[in-house]
Design an enzyme around this catalytic site. Structure first.
Site, PDB file in Angstrom:
ATOM      1  N   CYS A  23       0.834  -1.211   0.000  1.00 19.20           N
ATOM      2  CA  CYS A  23       0.000   0.000   0.000  1.00 19.20           C
ATOM      3  C   CYS A  23       0.866   1.257   0.000  1.00 19.20           C
ATOM      4  CB  CYS A  23      -0.921   0.023   1.215  1.00 19.20           C
ATOM      5  SG  CYS A  23      -2.075  -1.354   1.257  1.00 19.20           S
ATOM      6  N   ARG A  51      -7.840  -4.510  -3.137  1.00 18.86           N
ATOM      7  CA  ARG A  51      -7.402  -3.360  -3.947  1.00 18.86           C
ATOM      8  C   ARG A  51      -8.382  -3.192  -5.104  1.00 18.86           C
ATOM      9  NH1 ARG A  51      -2.415  -2.671  -1.689  1.00 18.86           N
ATOM     10  NH2 ARG A  51      -1.554  -4.628  -0.911  1.00 18.86           N
TER      11      ARG A  51
HETATM   12  C1  BEZ Z   1       0.549  -4.608   1.852  1.00 25.21           C
HETATM   13  O1  BEZ Z   1       1.746  -4.795   1.895  1.00 25.21           O
HETATM   14  O2  BEZ Z   1       0.053  -3.551   1.439  1.00 25.21           O
HETATM   15  C2  BEZ Z   1      -0.381  -5.708   2.283  1.00 25.21           C
HETATM   16  C3  BEZ Z   1      -0.013  -7.010   2.035  1.00 25.21           C
HETATM   17  C4  BEZ Z   1      -0.847  -8.014   2.446  1.00 25.21           C
HETATM   18  C5  BEZ Z   1      -2.042  -7.724   3.098  1.00 25.21           C
HETATM   19  C6  BEZ Z   1      -2.388  -6.412   3.324  1.00 25.21           C
HETATM   20  C7  BEZ Z   1      -1.577  -5.385   2.906  1.00 25.21           C
END
Ligand code: BEZ
Length: 235
Positions: A52, A135
């Protein structure tokens, strides 16, 4: 809203569901507050997570480019406002990634602790996570109509060049009444006319040298990159 209540997800061609929300830039009404502009409403799973973070830095770095194409960005996660503020401050102060640093996220990031907006837009996918939005990307046009929806799982960061390409392609389709072929970029040939009315393409091809028909259903024509960008981008 009851837990586990099943709500029909909005689809392409539907009016974007209306909501009012608290964001890092104050309260917003969506989509009514965005009439006349395109908007990209996108969700992310959680603040203070690496994928993110890379996405927000990339999107924030491209914000001016989207703005030039009359498109505003609106982020959302089911975290609270103070988490959002602390995360965005950390990004600005500490994170340097792929040449991006000192990145300030100026577009609104919605707090959606109740998941009301996430549920309304079908951003919660219990098979992937029951506590985080996936997402999701909703493209909303200047009339408040959903024009494209893209979903990615938690582990997969989005390609923001593709989001920009999709935006410009939809704007070009609207402006020139054409469709865009696979991997289209401004300056590439476009499809004439849009799918569903191809029969008329061959009829209209008479005397139009710029149009090329391979068969009755597959006609293309040139629209220069300059012509596209002149029409689409703000002066
Ligand atoms: C992230 O790195 O944004 C992420 C990865 C797995 C689950 C939730 C967020």
């Amino acid at each position: 809203m009851e837990e586990n209540q099943i709500i029909a997800m909005p689809r392409i061609g539907d009016p974007a569901p209306e909501f009012r929300a608290v964001t890092t830039q104050g309260e917003i009404n969506f989509p009514s507050g965005y009439k006349g502009s395109w908007a990209i409403l996108f969700s992310h799973p959680a603040d203070f997570t690496p994928v993110c973070t890379s996405e927000f830095m990339t999107f924030a770095s491209l914000e001016a480019k989207f703005e030039e194409a009359n498109c505003k960005l609106v982020g959302l996660s089911v975290d609270g406002l103070y988490s959002h503020i602390a995360w965005l401050r950390t990004i600005k102060e500490k994170i340097e990634y792929k040449g991006m640093k000192d990145v300030e996220v100026k577009f609104p990031l919605i707090e959606d602790i109740t998941m009301e907006v996430a549920k309304k837009y079908g951003m919660m996918m219990p098979g992937e996570s029951s506590t985080k939005a996936v997402r999701a990307v909703f493209f909303v046009d200047p009339k408040g109509i959903i024009r494209a929806i893209i979903y990615y799982p938690l582990s997969l960061g989005r390609n923001f060049d593709e989001l920009y390409r999709a935006l410009i392609a939809m704007q070009t389709a609207d402006a020139f009444s054409i469709a865009t072929p696979a991997d289209w970029q401004p300056g590439d040939d476009v499809i004439v006319p849009p799918a569903g009315s191809c029969g008329s393409a061959k009829d209209r091809m008479e005397g139009k040298e710029e149009m090329k028909c391979y068969d009755w259903f597959f006609c293309t024509k040139k629209i220069s990159k300059e012509t596209v960008l002149e029409k689409i981008l703000k002066k």
